[in-house]
Design a protein around this motif. Structure first.
Motif, PDB file in Angstrom:
ATOM      1  N   TYR A  75       0.853  -1.190   0.000  1.00 17.68           N
ATOM      2  CA  TYR A  75       0.000   0.000   0.000  1.00 17.68           C
ATOM      3  C   TYR A  75       0.887   1.238   0.000  1.00 17.68           C
ATOM      4  N   THR A  80      11.888   1.597 -10.778  1.00 18.71           N
ATOM      5  CA  THR A  80      10.993   2.673 -10.304  1.00 18.71           C
ATOM      6  C   THR A  80      11.561   3.409  -9.095  1.00 18.71           C
ATOM      7  N   SER A 123       2.162   2.298  -2.882  1.00 19.56           N
ATOM      8  CA  SER A 123       2.867   2.238  -4.161  1.00 19.56           C
ATOM      9  C   SER A 123       2.029   2.907  -5.253  1.00 19.56           C
ATOM     10  N   ASP A 124       2.676   3.221  -6.347  1.00 19.15           N
ATOM     11  CA  ASP A 124       1.998   3.855  -7.489  1.00 19.15           C
ATOM     12  C   ASP A 124       1.240   2.772  -8.261  1.00 19.15           C
ATOM     13  N   ILE A 125      -0.088   2.734  -8.094  1.00 18.06           N
ATOM     14  CA  ILE A 125      -0.905   1.690  -8.719  1.00 18.06           C
ATOM     15  C   ILE A 125      -0.910   1.827 -10.235  1.00 18.06           C
ATOM     16  N   ALA A 126      -1.042   3.048 -10.721  1.00 17.61           N
ATOM     17  CA  ALA A 126      -1.077   3.274 -12.172  1.00 17.61           C
ATOM     18  C   ALA A 126       0.229   2.838 -12.829  1.00 17.61           C
ATOM     19  N   LEU A 127       1.353   3.116 -12.171  1.00 16.65           N
ATOM     20  CA  LEU A 127       2.660   2.723 -12.703  1.00 16.65           C
ATOM     21  C   LEU A 127       2.797   1.199 -12.705  1.00 16.65           C
ATOM     22  N   THR A 128       2.304   0.562 -11.642  1.00 12.86           N
ATOM     23  CA  THR A 128       2.358  -0.906 -11.570  1.00 12.86           C
ATOM     24  C   THR A 128       1.569  -1.542 -12.709  1.00 12.86           C
ATOM     25  N   LYS A 135       8.982   3.705  -6.148  1.00  8.92           N
ATOM     26  CA  LYS A 135       7.597   4.103  -6.410  1.00  8.92           C
ATOM     27  C   LYS A 135       6.659   2.889  -6.371  1.00  8.92           C
ATOM     28  N   VAL A 136       7.225   1.743  -6.712  1.00  6.66           N
ATOM     29  CA  VAL A 136       6.474   0.488  -6.627  1.00  6.66           C
ATOM     30  C   VAL A 136       7.283  -0.464  -5.760  1.00  6.66           C
TER      31      VAL A 136
END
Length: 299
Positions: free
Chosen positions: A186, A274, A188-193, A277-278
């Motif tokens: 939780y 990343t 982390s960058d969801i969109a990037l993942t 970020k992730v």
């Protein structure tokens, strides 16, 4: 010659036994001659063994039929005996008869052919031979994971095609769906993942996706089945411990393990790029500290 005729007339029973013995010797001699002929002419070991056994079985059946015919002497009695004999053979050799019928069914309907990967009677493997009695498979699975060969060769009676389902991994559609879960912390960058998963899956699975779409159209035209999603799909689930990304994709049935390894390696390398970020999540155990208790002793 006259003495022989007189002896036969004086001893009809004994003469009948002698005639029958000569008949048996004649049939057995024919069997042996045919076996020797096949032994010299047939070079393939399996074909030679099966042909010799076949001649032997046919010869013994002929002997039994001749014996019934010789001693009963009437067609009516012979028909009755043949009926009883046939019923006895059918009961005794029912598994063998089912195996032969199963081989005919396999070849006619093309349930599977050598080279197919199947699962039958809870045994999974690649079919390497199908004869009149047995299906021979190179076993996969068991104590070895991800559909690898165990090294054991399994012979399975063809009768099992009538006794349960036959799972075919390669007939008509040589692709299967596979998936794996990716736990992300939780924060982390969801969109990037999701972008990383989409990019890697598209690059790694593009050939499988393209080829499977061509073959799936043939399956839809042949069977009563609705269209299916063949492109990689991503589903997100919020759990108590992490954000779970589920990647579902289609792959060649023989390349399941290598493809999963390539996907996970590429995804892991992209996540490292990343720079935080992730972040991958893992199961953790948090130990709670007990509060300090101050004890005062008064006198």
């Amino acid at each position: 010659m006259e003495h022989i005729k007189q002896w036969v007339a004086d001893n009809p029973t004994l003469a009948s036994v002698v005639k029958f013995a000569l008949l048996v010797v004649f049939v057995l001699s024919i069997i042996q001659l045919l076996r020797r002929f096949l032994r010299k002419q047939v070079t393939d070991t399996t074909a030679r063994y099966k042909s010799q056994k076949g001649i032997e079985v046919v010869g013994y059946i002929i002997l039994i039929l001749l014996s019934f015919s010789y001693f009963t002497g009437t067609i009516k009695d012979l028909t009755l005996v043949l009926g009883l004999f046939t019923a006895g053979v059918a009961f005794t050799l029912q598994e063998l008869i089912l195996s032969v019928a199963g081989s005919l069914y396999i070849f006619t309907v093309k349930v599977y052919t050598p080279g197919d990967r199947i699962e039958i009677n809870n045994i999974k493997g690649d079919v390497i031979d199908v004869d009149t009695i047995y299906t021979t498979m190179m076993e996969i699975g068991q104590w070895v994971s991800s559909d690898n060969y165990t090294g054991r060769i399994v012979k399975l009676s063809n009768a099992f095609v009538f006794k349960g389902p036959v799972y075919n991994y390669s007939k008509d559609f040589p692709f299967i769906w596979d998936e794996f879960n990716l736990p992300i912390k939780y924060g982390s960058d969801i969109a990037l993942t999701e972008a990383i998963l989409t990019k890697i899956s598209s690059q790694t699975l593009s050939q499988f996706t393209t080829n499977s779409k061509k073959q799936w159209r043939d399956v839809v035209n042949k069977y009563y089945i609705e269209d299916a999603m063949l492109d990689p799909t991503i589903a997100v689930t919020l759990t108590d411990n992490w954000i779970q990304f589920n990647l579902r994709y289609i792959v060649d049935y023989k390349k399941r393990r290598s493809t999963k390894n390539a996907l996970q390696s590429e995804i892991y390398n992209e996540i490292l790029k990343t720079k935080g970020k992730v972040k991958l999540a893992s199961a953790t155990l948090e130990l709670m500290r007990l509060p300090e208790i101050e004890v005062k002793v008064t006198s």
